[in-house]
Design a protein around this motif. Structure first.
Motif, PDB file in Angstrom:
ATOM      1  N   PRO A 119       0.138  25.298   5.316  1.00 27.35           N
ATOM      2  CA  PRO A 119       0.674  24.711   6.552  1.00 27.35           C
ATOM      3  C   PRO A 119       0.889  25.745   7.645  1.00 27.35           C
ATOM      4  N   ALA A 120       0.647  25.320   8.885  1.00 22.95           N
ATOM      5  CA  ALA A 120       0.824  26.203  10.035  1.00 22.95           C
ATOM      6  C   ALA A 120       2.255  26.203  10.547  1.00 22.95           C
ATOM      7  N   LEU A 121       3.051  25.237  10.093  1.00 25.17           N
ATOM      8  CA  LEU A 121       4.458  25.113  10.496  1.00 25.17           C
ATOM      9  C   LEU A 121       5.276  24.762   9.257  1.00 25.17           C
ATOM     10  N   PRO A 122       6.582  25.035   9.284  1.00 24.70           N
ATOM     11  CA  PRO A 122       7.422  24.667   8.135  1.00 24.70           C
ATOM     12  C   PRO A 122       7.401  23.154   7.894  1.00 24.70           C
ATOM     13  N   VAL A 123       7.152  22.761   6.669  1.00 26.46           N
ATOM     14  CA  VAL A 123       7.027  21.349   6.303  1.00 26.46           C
ATOM     15  C   VAL A 123       8.335  20.879   5.655  1.00 26.46           C
ATOM     16  N   PRO A 124       8.823  19.692   5.988  1.00 25.71           N
ATOM     17  CA  PRO A 124       9.999  19.163   5.289  1.00 25.71           C
ATOM     18  C   PRO A 124       9.749  19.161   3.782  1.00 25.71           C
ATOM     19  N   PRO A 125      10.681  19.660   2.991  1.00 30.96           N
ATOM     20  CA  PRO A 125      10.462  19.758   1.534  1.00 30.96           C
ATOM     21  C   PRO A 125      10.019  18.452   0.895  1.00 30.96           C
ATOM     22  N   SER A 126      10.551  17.322   1.353  1.00 35.64           N
ATOM     23  CA  SER A 126      10.181  16.048   0.733  1.00 35.64           C
ATOM     24  C   SER A 126       8.720  15.688   0.985  1.00 35.64           C
ATOM     25  N   PHE A 127       8.113  16.272   2.038  1.00 34.84           N
ATOM     26  CA  PHE A 127       6.710  15.988   2.343  1.00 34.84           C
ATOM     27  C   PHE A 127       5.772  16.751   1.411  1.00 34.84           C
ATOM     28  N   LEU A 128       6.324  17.672   0.634  1.00 38.97           N
ATOM     29  CA  LEU A 128       5.516  18.469  -0.289  1.00 38.97           C
ATOM     30  C   LEU A 128       5.573  17.942  -1.717  1.00 38.97           C
ATOM     31  N   GLU A 129       6.369  16.904  -1.934  1.00 46.24           N
ATOM     32  CA  GLU A 129       6.487  16.361  -3.285  1.00 46.24           C
ATOM     33  C   GLU A 129       5.168  15.745  -3.728  1.00 46.24           C
ATOM     34  N   GLY A 137      -6.341   9.915  25.341  1.00 45.11           N
ATOM     35  CA  GLY A 137      -7.191  10.861  24.630  1.00 45.11           C
ATOM     36  C   GLY A 137      -6.564  12.232  24.488  1.00 45.11           C
ATOM     37  N   ALA A 138      -5.250  12.305  24.647  1.00 44.59           N
ATOM     38  CA  ALA A 138      -4.544  13.583  24.530  1.00 44.59           C
ATOM     39  C   ALA A 138      -4.417  14.006  23.069  1.00 44.59           C
ATOM     40  N   THR A 139      -4.086  15.261  22.860  1.00 42.94           N
ATOM     41  CA  THR A 139      -3.806  15.775  21.525  1.00 42.94           C
ATOM     42  C   THR A 139      -2.342  15.531  21.198  1.00 42.94           C
ATOM     43  N   LEU A 140      -2.076  15.073  19.983  1.00 43.78           N
ATOM     44  CA  LEU A 140      -0.713  14.803  19.535  1.00 43.78           C
ATOM     45  C   LEU A 140      -0.353  15.761  18.410  1.00 43.78           C
ATOM     46  N   VAL A 141       0.670  16.568  18.630  1.00 41.92           N
ATOM     47  CA  VAL A 141       1.185  17.461  17.585  1.00 41.92           C
ATOM     48  C   VAL A 141       2.259  16.692  16.836  1.00 41.92           C
ATOM     49  N   ALA A 142       1.924  16.210  15.652  1.00 46.55           N
ATOM     50  CA  ALA A 142       2.780  15.288  14.906  1.00 46.55           C
ATOM     51  C   ALA A 142       3.698  16.040  13.952  1.00 46.55           C
ATOM     52  N   LEU A 143       4.987  15.795  14.090  1.00 44.43           N
ATOM     53  CA  LEU A 143       5.986  16.355  13.183  1.00 44.43           C
ATOM     54  C   LEU A 143       6.732  15.210  12.517  1.00 44.43           C
ATOM     55  N   GLY A 144       6.945  15.323  11.211  1.00 47.65           N
ATOM     56  CA  GLY A 144       7.583  14.252  10.468  1.00 47.65           C
ATOM     57  C   GLY A 144       9.059  14.115  10.749  1.00 47.65           C
ATOM     58  N   ARG A 145       9.719  15.236  10.952  1.00 52.73           N
ATOM     59  CA  ARG A 145      11.163  15.225  11.185  1.00 52.73           C
ATOM     60  C   ARG A 145      11.524  16.326  12.177  1.00 52.73           C
ATOM     61  N   PHE A 146      12.695  16.161  12.789  1.00 53.61           N
ATOM     62  CA  PHE A 146      13.155  17.187  13.717  1.00 53.61           C
ATOM     63  C   PHE A 146      13.761  18.370  12.969  1.00 53.61           C
ATOM     64  N   ASP A 147      13.274  19.534  13.292  1.00 55.08           N
ATOM     65  CA  ASP A 147      13.859  20.808  12.882  1.00 55.08           C
ATOM     66  C   ASP A 147      13.704  21.715  14.090  1.00 55.08           C
ATOM     67  N   VAL A 176       0.857  -1.178   0.000  1.00 52.61           N
ATOM     68  CA  VAL A 176       0.000   0.000   0.000  1.00 52.61           C
ATOM     69  C   VAL A 176       0.891   1.225   0.000  1.00 52.61           C
ATOM     70  N   MET A 177       0.701   2.089  -0.975  1.00 52.74           N
ATOM     71  CA  MET A 177       1.530   3.289  -1.101  1.00 52.74           C
ATOM     72  C   MET A 177       0.741   4.553  -0.765  1.00 52.74           C
ATOM     73  N   THR A 178       1.432   5.485  -0.141  1.00 52.72           N
ATOM     74  CA  THR A 178       0.835   6.767   0.193  1.00 52.72           C
ATOM     75  C   THR A 178       1.832   7.879  -0.085  1.00 52.72           C
ATOM     76  N   SER A 179       1.342   9.091  -0.178  1.00 48.27           N
ATOM     77  CA  SER A 179       2.191  10.271  -0.343  1.00 48.27           C
ATOM     78  C   SER A 179       2.035  11.151   0.891  1.00 48.27           C
ATOM     79  N   TYR A 180       3.151  11.577   1.458  1.00 47.58           N
ATOM     80  CA  TYR A 180       3.073  12.438   2.638  1.00 47.58           C
ATOM     81  C   TYR A 180       2.249  13.698   2.353  1.00 47.58           C
TER      82      TYR A 180
END
Length: 307
Positions: A116-126, A223-233, A104-108
């Motif tokens: 976006p509300a925060l800077p996104v890793p460039p590869s996640f915008l491909e 049941g907490a809120t999770l602020v998910a970031l793909g990579r550390f910056d 199963v394939m997906t695109s970030y």
């Protein structure tokens, strides 16, 4: 996820579609589903959906090269793999020699919001990349028949095959049960007094046991809120804490060092943090003192093992 909000209802529905698709593919309780992704909503959906279908999750390092990926797919006996289309060539190179029956394939970019509300890793915008012979993740979670109710599993049934770091040899798949995961979440809940009101910064990789347990699983458990970031910056992390008023964070020692050493840190309001923990390596006493001066809270050292 960089401003894309996902409710528990949406996560529940999407994971139920994925679970239904797995069952429709003939997966039985105890079969393995491999996840080969960086932190993203698709990871959470596949992870929860596989458990709902009674499957065992095998979370793989998305930085793995073909030889590493092939070893862990064959060793675990994974029948299904969920991966990012950026890994299309790597997956294609090992698929024939693996036990995989479906990919199963997906695109970030599918879950990145238009603004976006925060800077996104460039590869996640491909843009999405076509991968012949694979299934479309979005199509599955939108239209596959839903499972309806989770497949019953006992506390001593295996939930995860978690690969060790391999520092003293080939990585080994440690079997963790549903009881292991639940007990660890309950211990964490009591230790840090976690509640549904918490906002957890989720930047450690979820394929690793620390990020998976103290971020992804604790989100579901409390049941907490999770602020998910793909990579550390560094700046993105600081902005996320300030913008979403994060209350709990678990980082690794090198990141704690980077935060206290960077002059940009004092430009951000980190006062919302109430629990700050660190793992991966010992924290020097001076770094711990400086962390407390910057955030107003002590740094809690944690130690754990994949197994």
């Amino acid at each position: 996820f960089y401003g894309r909000e996902i409710s528990f209802a949406e996560l529940d529905e999407a994971s139920d579609h994925f679970a239904g698709w797995l069952q429709g593919r003939g997966l039985c309780p105890g079969d393995r589903v491999a996840i080969y992704l960086e932190n993203c909503p698709q990871f959470a959906i596949a992870y929860m959906g596989a458990l709902r279908a009674g499957a065992i999750n095998v979370c793989l390092n998305p930085m793995h090269k073909a030889v590493e990926l092939e070893h862990e797919l064959r060793d675990s006996g994974a029948r299904v793999l969920v991966a990012a289309d950026q890994a299309c060539d790597t997956v294609a190179a090992v698929r024939g020699g693996s036990p995989l029956e479906a990919v199963v394939m997906t695109s970030y970019s599918d879950y990145v919001p238009p603004s976006p509300a925060l800077p996104v890793p460039p590869s996640f915008l491909e843009p999405a990349r076509p991968c012949p012979g694979t299934e479309d993740f979005l199509g599955i979670v939108r239209s596959a028949p839903r499972l309806g109710a989770p497949v019953a599993r006992a506390l001593d049934d295996t939930a995860l095959i978690q690969y060790t770091s391999g520092t003293t040899g080939v990585p080994k798949g440690a079997e963790l049960t549903h009881g292991n995961i639940v007990a660890n979440c309950e211990l964490l809940r009591v230790l840090i007094r976690a509640t549904a009101a918490d906002v957890v910064l989720g930047v450690l990789p979820w394929f690793h046991i620390t990020g998976m347990e103290v971020q992804l699983n604790m989100m579901a458990f409390t049941g907490a809120t999770l602020v998910a970031l793909g990579r550390f910056d560094l700046e993105t992390v600081l902005r996320a804490i300030q913008q979403y008023r994060c209350t709990v964070t678990t980082l690794i020692a090198t990141v704690n060092v980077a935060i206290v050493n960077d002059p940009r840190t004092r430009q951000f309001d980190l006062s919302s943090l109430r629990v700050c923990s660190s793992g991966g390596a010992p924290v020097p006493a001076e770094i711990a003192r400086r962390w407390e001066a910057v955030t107003g809270h002590q740094l809690i050292e944690g130690y754990g093992l994949s197994e």
